[in-house]
Design a protein around this motif. Structure first.
Motif, PDB file in Angstrom:
ATOM      1  N   ILE A  58       6.854   8.765  -1.262  1.00 49.58           N
ATOM      2  CA  ILE A  58       5.981   7.595  -1.361  1.00 49.58           C
ATOM      3  C   ILE A  58       4.822   7.781  -0.384  1.00 49.58           C
ATOM      4  CG2 ILE A  58       5.822   5.112  -0.998  1.00 49.58           C
ATOM      5  CD1 ILE A  58       7.553   5.766  -3.365  1.00 49.58           C
ATOM      6  N   ASP A  59       3.591   7.750  -0.871  1.00 53.69           N
ATOM      7  CA  ASP A  59       2.466   7.875   0.057  1.00 53.69           C
ATOM      8  C   ASP A  59       2.172   6.553   0.751  1.00 53.69           C
ATOM      9  OD1 ASP A  59       1.633   6.869  -2.387  1.00 53.69           O
ATOM     10  OD2 ASP A  59      -0.347   7.796  -2.307  1.00 53.69           O
ATOM     11  N   SER A  60       2.379   5.425   0.055  1.00 52.09           N
ATOM     12  CA  SER A  60       2.196   4.116   0.665  1.00 52.09           C
ATOM     13  C   SER A  60       2.757   3.048  -0.262  1.00 52.09           C
ATOM     14  CB  SER A  60       0.702   3.838   0.923  1.00 52.09           C
ATOM     15  OG  SER A  60       0.531   2.540   1.482  1.00 52.09           O
ATOM     16  N   LEU A  61       3.268   1.975   0.321  1.00 45.13           N
ATOM     17  CA  LEU A  61       3.672   0.817  -0.463  1.00 45.13           C
ATOM     18  C   LEU A  61       2.558  -0.220  -0.519  1.00 45.13           C
ATOM     19  CD1 LEU A  61       7.436   0.248   0.469  1.00 45.13           C
ATOM     20  CD2 LEU A  61       6.452   1.225  -1.615  1.00 45.13           C
ATOM     21  N   SER A  62       1.404   0.131   0.014  1.00 43.36           N
ATOM     22  CA  SER A  62       0.231  -0.734  -0.112  1.00 43.36           C
ATOM     23  C   SER A  62      -0.477  -0.431  -1.421  1.00 43.36           C
ATOM     24  CB  SER A  62      -0.740  -0.497   1.050  1.00 43.36           C
ATOM     25  OG  SER A  62      -2.008  -1.065   0.744  1.00 43.36           O
ATOM     26  N   PRO A  63      -0.652  -1.423  -2.288  1.00 46.51           N
ATOM     27  CA  PRO A  63      -1.376  -1.180  -3.545  1.00 46.51           C
ATOM     28  C   PRO A  63      -2.822  -0.738  -3.332  1.00 46.51           C
ATOM     29  CG  PRO A  63      -0.159  -3.242  -3.645  1.00 46.51           C
ATOM     30  CD  PRO A  63      -0.132  -2.787  -2.210  1.00 46.51           C
ATOM     31  N   PHE A  64      -3.354  -0.999  -2.138  1.00 45.92           N
ATOM     32  CA  PHE A  64      -4.725  -0.603  -1.850  1.00 45.92           C
ATOM     33  C   PHE A  64      -4.837   0.873  -1.464  1.00 45.92           C
ATOM     34  CE2 PHE A  64      -4.764  -5.204  -0.718  1.00 45.92           C
ATOM     35  CZ  PHE A  64      -5.676  -5.624  -1.688  1.00 45.92           C
ATOM     36  N   LEU A  65      -3.717   1.484  -1.087  1.00 49.31           N
ATOM     37  CA  LEU A  65      -3.742   2.864  -0.613  1.00 49.31           C
ATOM     38  C   LEU A  65      -3.007   3.840  -1.526  1.00 49.31           C
ATOM     39  CD1 LEU A  65      -3.002   2.263   3.195  1.00 49.31           C
ATOM     40  CD2 LEU A  65      -5.237   2.470   2.079  1.00 49.31           C
ATOM     41  N   ALA A  66      -2.006   3.394  -2.241  1.00 45.00           N
ATOM     42  CA  ALA A  66      -1.111   4.285  -2.986  1.00 45.00           C
ATOM     43  C   ALA A  66      -1.819   4.963  -4.158  1.00 45.00           C
ATOM     44  CB  ALA A  66       0.090   3.511  -3.500  1.00 45.00           C
ATOM     45  N   GLN A  67      -1.596   6.283  -4.289  1.00 46.83           N
ATOM     46  CA  GLN A  67      -2.176   7.037  -5.387  1.00 46.83           C
ATOM     47  C   GLN A  67      -1.159   7.909  -6.112  1.00 46.83           C
ATOM     48  OE1 GLN A  67      -5.539   8.632  -2.831  1.00 46.83           O
ATOM     49  NE2 GLN A  67      -6.693   8.170  -4.667  1.00 46.83           N
ATOM     50  N   ARG A  68      -0.027   8.192  -5.490  1.00 47.98           N
ATOM     51  CA  ARG A  68       0.949   9.065  -6.130  1.00 47.98           C
ATOM     52  C   ARG A  68       1.675   8.343  -7.266  1.00 47.98           C
ATOM     53  NH1 ARG A  68       3.615  11.964  -0.773  1.00 47.98           N
ATOM     54  NH2 ARG A  68       1.660  12.858  -0.011  1.00 47.98           N
TER      55      ARG A  68
END
Length: 614
Positions: A58-68
């Motif tokens: 997981i690269d991020s659980l922030s919808p503003f940051l996640a791209q994977r």
């Protein structure tokens, strides 16, 4: 997923023979594993748990940051988007918005927000949440990291009342019925300070309004979700959904056979072959939505004009790129590496998306032709020395590096073929397999890289990542670019398709963009792999594929697979329950409620990521 097969070294063993032996050994070892228990129950609660094996962090659980892909697939489960896609045929259907319309000049779009959507903390979800989400992306660069291309053309977003969202555009935008942006709760996110550092993983459960609620997360271990009992379309059938991390693909398959997981995506052909004979396991082999490619470093640079990285200068020569293109035998890769579970690559958009699929004409097509590759290099001044090594313009032997995902056996296998084929041209190749390729990729510290993206019904996003505007602002920044490509002709075509509402004209522009990518030689699409995945029928009675005919389960354009999944042995699995589209199930049991009518087919995207492309 990873396939690890240790084959004793043998003298003068040909690459193709090694691959075939590895396949046979893997199939045999999998077949020998013990049978699994027929249960998928949560030991703590006594309820049913659907466990999905994943290999991508997981690269991020922030919808503003996640791209994977793994991250964004989970956000599809936890948050609503304005629109969704019918799993039957990918038509745009209502989601957070129940209907939408545009002004005659196409510059103002009005969305009616549904009244029966609530946040998982009990507060109503309204148009104000959507307006805040989009406005934050427009005004805070950190909020635009993942999905900024959707709002770059927005002039203003307002919510005149709780059920009305109005988006005013600077110029027409062809993707307004498919804004692939998770809507977040304003009352939670307006309290966040620096969005660039907030990964949304410190307080659980995470507030959302999708079919599932994220309840727990451990880096590279698992992420847990529970059904959202108030979800307007109906709660999922399983009592818990768990995504469990496996770095080793064979370990994930072994866990499937033991009943420790319910579903495994991204199988190797050998794994799929072995699993087809296993009791209580269903293998799904369907045309995929991914492409598998070679990316060439075009000279990493930022928008401020500065160059960085250590890409090989010879690859800036189009003749060198074309020669390498001509020395790749796609048919062999499909046959030997993918073992027939793929289609030869051509354009950037897979054939699954028929209206946008492009094929090079006879005069443009670069078929496997090592003889002409040799001639091209010689004519361009790249001659061989007495040892048969190809020399660059600086008189030194040409030798390139290629970034390889250590978790992807396809990368390693293809790398061996490239070493063989390019070696005959006198060009050296070092295959650098890393657990994470993100850092050298972002720094431009590579010559070539194995690349791949999951493409969605609308191709806008996967095309946008090759525009100049997605380059990082400075060498220290992170842009949304895939491979640092910046081409004026491509950008001009992208700008035209983005405002074209005529579907036929837009499709033509998209095909011309693919032609341009093909011609520059920076992206060499080698194959369109099938979706190879498997699940336990004694855990899952029925589950929705997308599309209905020969579709995938993992990484869908929506939440249909996990939302619709029915536990084996349940009343729903015997014919009751609900699901998104009648007849769109595989396995045992029948599903159910037809999704509400659809409108225009436009864009969704999802990246497979520069770190682990699934």
């Amino acid at each position: 997923m990873v396939m690890v097969t240790k084959v004793p070294p043998r003298p003068r063993f040909h690459t193709r023979a090694r691959l075939l032996l590895a396949t046979a050994l893997t199939a045999a070892s999998l077949a020998a594993l013990p049978a699994a228990p027929a249960a998928a129950e949560d030991e703590k609660s006594g309820g049913t748990t659907l466990t999905v094996a994943v290999s991508q962090s997981i690269d991020s659980l922030s919808p503003f940051l996640a791209q994977r892909l793994t991250s964004t697939s989970i956000h599809r489960l936890a948050y609503e988007y304005l629109t969704n896609y019918d799993p039957k045929d990918a038509r745009t259907v209502p989601a957070f918005a129940t209907e939408w319309s545009s002004s005659p000049d196409k510059l103002t779009w009005t969305y009616k927000i549904r009244e029966d959507s609530t946040w998982s903390d009990g507060k109503p979800a309204t148009a104000e949440d959507a307006a805040w989400t989009f406005t934050k992306m427009m005004t805070d660069p950190d909020a635009a990291t993942a999905n900024g291309s959707f709002t770059a053309n927005f002039a203003e977003v307002t919510a005149p009342d709780p059920r009305t969202l109005v988006i005013r555009l600077k110029k027409p935008q062809a993707t307004m019925t498919a804004l692939d942006v998770p809507i977040v709760p304003k009352h939670v996110w307006e309290k966040v300070g620096d969005l660039s550092k907030f990964n949304n993983d410190q307080q659980f459960p995470i507030v959302g309004n999708g079919p599932f609620v994220i309840t727990d997360f451990k880096v590279d271990q698992y992420i847990r979700l529970k059904p959202n009992k108030t979800f307007w379309r109906g709660a999922p059938k399983f009592d818990e959904l768990v995504f469990k991390y496996y770095k080793d693909g064979d370990a994930a398959v072994a866990a499937l056979q033991k009943g420790e997981v319910s579903f495994v995506p991204n199988l190797t052909p050998a794994q799929a072959t072995a699993l087809k004979t296993q009791k209580d396991i269903k293998v799904n082999d369907a045309p995929g939505r991914r492409f598998y490619a070679l990316a060439t470093n075009p000279g990493a640079r930022s928008r401020d004009g500065k160059t960085f990285g250590n890409g090989h200068p010879a690859l800036l020569d189009p003749d060198v790129r074309k020669a390498l293109f001509l020395a790749v035998d796609r048919a062999t890769l499909v046959d030997k590496v993918f073992q027939g579970h793929a289609v030869e690559g051509e354009g950037y958009i897979p054939p699954r998306f028929g209206s946008y699929f492009w094929k090079p004409g006879p005069d443009q097509k670069r078929a496997y032709d090592p003889i002409n590759a040799e001639k091209l290099l010689f004519a361009a001044g790249y001659k061989k020395n007495g040892e048969g090594k190809r020399l660059g313009k600086d008189g030194k032997p040409l030798s390139f590096r290629i970034l390889c995902h250590a978790t992807d056996p396809n990368d390693k296998a293809v790398g061996k073929y490239l070493q063989e084929w390019w070696g005959k041209l006198g060009i050296g190749l070092t295959v650098e397999c890393l657990d994470s390729v993100s850092d050298p990729w972002a720094k431009g510290d590579y010559d070539l890289a194995f690349d791949g993206w999951s493409v969605n019904p609308d191709p806008d996003y996967v095309l946008s990542i090759h525009t100049c505007g997605t380059l990082p602002a400075t060498p220290k920044d992170t842009g949304a670019t895939d491979n640092f490509i910046c081409d004026e002709e491509f950008d001009a075509l992208y700008a035209r398709q983005a405002v074209e509402y005529d579907t036929a004209k837009r499709a033509d522009l998209v095909k011309r963009m693919q032609s341009r990518l093909y011609e520059t030689g920076y992206m060499n699409v080698m194959a369109y792999p099938n979706a190879l995945e498997a699940y336990r029928t004694d855990h899952i009675a029925s589950i929705t594929t997308m599309p209905e005919a020969a579709g995938n389960l993992w990484g869908q354009d929506g939440y249909w697979s996990w939302w619709s999944a029915v536990p084996a042995g349940s009343a729903a699995g015997s014919g009751g329950g609900s699901g998104p589209s009648a007849g769109v199930v595989i396995g045992v049991g029948a599903a159910v409620v037809v999704v509400a009518g659809g409108l225009v087919l436009f864009r969704m995207r999802r990246r497979a990521t520069a770190d682990d492309r699934e």
